[in-house]
Write an enzyme that holds these catalytic residues in place. Structure first.
Site, short mmCIF file in Angstrom:
data_model
loop_
_atom_site.label_atom_id
_atom_site.label_comp_id
_atom_site.label_asym_id
_atom_site.label_seq_id
_atom_site.Cartn_x
_atom_site.Cartn_y
_atom_site.Cartn_z
N GLY A 110 53.65 39.27 48.50
CA GLY A 110 52.27 39.70 48.65
C GLY A 110 51.61 38.96 49.80
N GLY A 112 48.57 39.38 51.05
CA GLY A 112 47.11 39.53 51.05
C GLY A 112 46.42 38.20 51.28
N GLY A 166 48.03 35.42 49.03
CA GLY A 166 49.40 35.10 49.46
C GLY A 166 49.43 34.32 50.76
N ASP A 173 56.08 42.04 51.64
CA ASP A 173 54.93 42.89 51.35
C ASP A 173 55.34 44.34 51.59
OD1 ASP A 173 51.73 42.33 50.97
OD2 ASP A 173 52.09 44.21 52.01
N PRO A 177 54.54 47.00 56.29
CA PRO A 177 55.34 46.35 57.34
C PRO A 177 54.54 45.86 58.55
CG PRO A 177 55.77 48.72 57.26
CD PRO A 177 54.97 48.39 56.06
N LYS A 232 51.24 44.95 58.79
CA LYS A 232 50.45 43.76 58.44
C LYS A 232 51.38 42.57 58.23
CE LYS A 232 46.97 41.98 55.24
NZ LYS A 232 47.47 40.60 55.32
N ARG A 288 40.09 48.37 32.53
CA ARG A 288 40.96 47.19 32.63
C ARG A 288 42.37 47.53 32.15
NH1 ARG A 288 40.80 41.49 32.46
NH2 ARG A 288 42.30 40.54 31.04
N ASN A 344 49.61 47.38 37.18
CA ASN A 344 50.22 46.12 37.59
C ASN A 344 51.57 45.89 36.92
OD1 ASN A 344 48.67 44.73 39.58
ND2 ASN A 344 47.04 44.46 38.09
N ASP A 365 41.11 26.61 37.46
CA ASP A 365 39.95 26.46 36.58
C ASP A 365 39.70 24.98 36.29
OD1 ASP A 365 39.75 29.50 35.02
OD2 ASP A 365 41.62 28.90 35.97
N ARG A 404 38.15 23.24 39.24
CA ARG A 404 36.71 23.52 39.28
C ARG A 404 35.96 22.68 38.24
NH1 ARG A 404 38.33 29.84 39.53
NH2 ARG A 404 38.18 30.15 41.79
N HIS A 453 43.44 32.42 31.28
CA HIS A 453 42.74 32.34 32.57
C HIS A 453 41.72 33.47 32.57
CE1 HIS A 453 41.79 31.96 36.76
NE2 HIS A 453 42.31 33.14 37.07
N THR A 455 38.78 35.35 46.69
CA THR A 455 39.05 33.91 46.67
C THR A 455 40.36 33.67 47.40
OG1 THR A 455 40.26 34.03 44.57
CG2 THR A 455 37.89 33.63 44.45
#
Length: 349
Positions: A43, A45, A48, A68, A71, A73, A122, A129, A182, A185, A209, A264
């Protein structure tokens, strides 16, 4: 895309390696025990690439692989990182859409995931996914049967479970990034309140999470001093609502960053690189990461992955820390496990 031109110069492919260096007389072959560390990031993005960039700057790998589905990108990201070679430790960087390039990886970091479509439920996003993971995890397991899978894609606890099932790996070699960020933070907010360095704060967020995560207030310490027991002994009053408000800020942090900049990236990049360091350098550090939790802290409703303070090393998850939990914290952790189990039941997994 991923072929190296090392040792050649010019369009004719002239090999300069032998001409440029004169070999040492009577030199022995390189030791067979010398370790070549290979990390694959699935990945390319924002998340990643933040992870890849942090891995490079921390000199964690001899070889970094990017995979990814896009190709153009992918090649652009690979070239952009390769062009920084003069400013970084020497790392071979390659990229391809073909998972064969991940062959022999020590660590596979999965950040690939479908984005939620406006108005999409969701549950439907989860199904998409899971379908994506069916195309990602089996080839990783095929080309790197001894690798450790580190899942970052969200919802991380459910997808870590899916990766465990699809890979057929023992549970110690499948880890989710979980609440490691988490907890960072959380430590930052406590440190900010007390005006100390966050590295001197020992504090964990565990469980899902997500919204049902659990703040382990009873075990927080600063510089070795247990915070709540210190306040009690000093007869310093504190309100539970104040503690809950800090936890809520932790839960809302990612949403705030996303609303401000769209995604993020940097914090999760550092968080995952820290996990990679603990694993590949066999540091045996304690991180709150998503692990197979059945049998720990009274979680016994079924196979479920959620974050617990776990020791990480070259074998993956080496064990779960026996942190003392209050009765309330234990119940909240069980409730968090049930939240994830309910989502798994809806998926029919």
């Amino acid at each position: 895309m991923h072929k190296s031109t090392s040792g050649s110069l010019g369009p004719s492919g002239l090999d300069l390696t032998q001409a440029f260096f004169k070999p040492i007389s009577g030199a022995a072959s390189p030791s067979s025990t010398k370790r070549h560390t290979k990390i694959s990031v699935i990945g390319a993005g924002n998340v990643g690439m933040a992870i890849a960039q942090t891995i490079l700057t921390q000199d964690l790998a001899d070889e970094l692989v990017l995979v990814d589905a896009k190709p153009e990108k992918l090649r652009g990201e690979m070239l952009d990182l390769q062009h920084a070679a003069a400013f970084l430790p020497r790392t071979k960087i390659i990229a391809d859409v073909d998972y064969a390039v991940t062959h022999g990886s020590d660590l596979c970091i999965v950040t690939a995931g479908a984005r939620q479509i406006p108005g999409e439920s969701r549950l439907n996003l989860l199904h998409r996914n899971v379908a994506l993971f069916r195309n990602v995890i089996p080839p990783l397991a095929k080309y790197s049967p001894d690798t450790i899978l580190l899942i970052v894609s969200n919802p991380v606890d459910i997808l870590t479970y899916v990766a465990w099932k699809l890979s057929g790996f023992p549970s110690n070699r499948v880890v989710g990034s979980g609440t490691n960020l988490d907890s960072s933070r959380f430590r930052f907010l406590i440190a900010d309140h007390l005006d100390v360095n966050a590295q001197d704060v020992q504090a964990y967020i565990v469980g899902e999470h997500g919204d049902s995560s659990v703040a382990l207030w009873s075990s927080i310490s600063v510089g070795g001093v247990p915070v709540l027991s210190f306040l009690d002994k000093q007869e310093i009053a504190y309100e539970k609502e104040t503690l809950e408000s800090i936890h809520k800020v932790v839960i809302d942090s990612a949403y705030e960053v996303i609303s401000l900049k769209g995604y993020t990236s940097w914090a999760i990049g550092y968080s995952v690189a820290a996990l990679a360091w603990s694993i590949l350098r066999d540091q045996r550090k304690i991180h709150p990461v998503s692990v197979l939790a059945k049998g720990f802290y009274g979680v016994d409703g079924g196979d479920v992955f959620l974050s617990l303070p776990a020791q990480l090393g070259r074998g993956g998850v080496l064990g779960v820390t026996n942190v003392h939990l209050t009765d309330e914290e234990t119940q909240r952790l069980r409730d968090s496990a049930n939240t994830i189990l309910e989502q798994l039941s809806q998926l029919g997994l």
